[in-house]
Design a protein around this motif. Structure first.
Motif, mmCIF file in Angstrom:
data_model
loop_
_atom_site.group_PDB
_atom_site.id
_atom_site.type_symbol
_atom_site.label_atom_id
_atom_site.label_comp_id
_atom_site.label_asym_id
_atom_site.label_seq_id
_atom_site.Cartn_x
_atom_site.Cartn_y
_atom_site.Cartn_z
ATOM 1 N N UNK A 37 0.795 -1.072 0.052
ATOM 2 C CA UNK A 37 -0.075 0.067 -0.267
ATOM 3 C C UNK A 37 0.678 1.169 0.006
ATOM 4 N N UNK A 38 2.235 1.074 0.251
ATOM 5 C CA UNK A 38 3.009 2.423 0.513
ATOM 6 C C UNK A 38 2.925 3.197 -0.949
ATOM 7 N N UNK A 39 3.244 2.374 -2.182
ATOM 8 C CA UNK A 39 3.329 3.292 -3.239
ATOM 9 C C UNK A 39 1.981 3.873 -3.514
ATOM 10 N N UNK A 40 0.970 3.438 -3.093
ATOM 11 C CA UNK A 40 -0.521 3.891 -3.453
ATOM 12 C C UNK A 40 -0.838 5.220 -2.520
ATOM 13 N N UNK A 41 -0.232 4.964 -1.406
ATOM 14 C CA UNK A 41 -0.277 6.175 -0.310
ATOM 15 C C UNK A 41 0.520 7.400 -0.825
ATOM 16 N N UNK A 45 -3.408 7.685 -4.325
ATOM 17 C CA UNK A 45 -4.530 6.713 -4.759
ATOM 18 C C UNK A 45 -5.032 5.966 -3.740
ATOM 19 N N UNK A 46 -6.015 6.383 -3.256
ATOM 20 C CA UNK A 46 -6.329 5.749 -1.981
ATOM 21 C C UNK A 46 -7.825 5.091 -2.375
ATOM 22 N N UNK A 97 -9.329 10.523 4.966
ATOM 23 C CA UNK A 97 -10.375 9.730 4.060
ATOM 24 C C UNK A 97 -11.064 8.761 4.654
ATOM 25 N N UNK A 98 -10.455 8.105 5.421
ATOM 26 C CA UNK A 98 -11.306 7.014 6.136
ATOM 27 C C UNK A 98 -12.141 7.379 7.307
#
Length: 142
Positions: A37-41, A45-46, A97-98
């Motif tokens: 998930x780190x690259x998405x963060x 890109x959530x 966002x959560x």
């Protein structure tokens, strides 16, 4: 229910449910967007991360999560057994966002890169509008 957060004291005020109303509370642990998930963060890109999680988070009156690592890119890892964890600053945006009502830093990894990154984490959270539970470090940040 609309919990009211008092930033200056860290207090969270709840209205008492009236009559037969119920209160649903969610406690989540070990928020630590690393590895897959780190690259998405880092790219903001959530959507792919949140897709299956948001309905459960939104269906609660009150929700808490533990941030398992400091929000920092710097610092030197402290000597310890086990891994030294850290996550990118943009993780604070993902927490927002959560929609958690409050985030805790009380865990065994928040100081993995020393006291400076702990203060950095609190500042990043403040700037991102992430509400955190009051934490106490007993003078460890001096």
């Amino acid at each position: 229910m609309n919990p009211q957060f008092e930033p200056s004291t860290g207090a969270l005020h709840l209205a008492e449910p009236a009559g037969s109303e119920s209160l649903s509370v969610l406690f989540a642990g070990d928020f630590c967007p690393r590895m897959r998930t780190e690259p998405l963060v880092r790219e903001g890109r959530f959507d792919g991360i949140l897709e299956g999680v948001l309905p459960a988070l939104r269906d609660k009156d009150l929700s808490f999560v533990n941030l398992e690592a400091p929000l920092t890119e710097g610092g030197a890892p402290i000597p310890k057994s086990g891994p030294n964890l850290r996550v990118p600053h943009r993780s604070a945006e993902l927490l927002n966002a959560m929609g958690f009502d409050a985030v805790s830093l009380a865990n065994n990894h928040v100081g993995d890169y020393g006291p400076g990154p702990v203060l950095e984490t609190m500042e990043v959270m403040n700037l991102a509008g992430v509400r955190r539970l009051a934490e106490h470090f007993a003078g460890q940040l001096d």
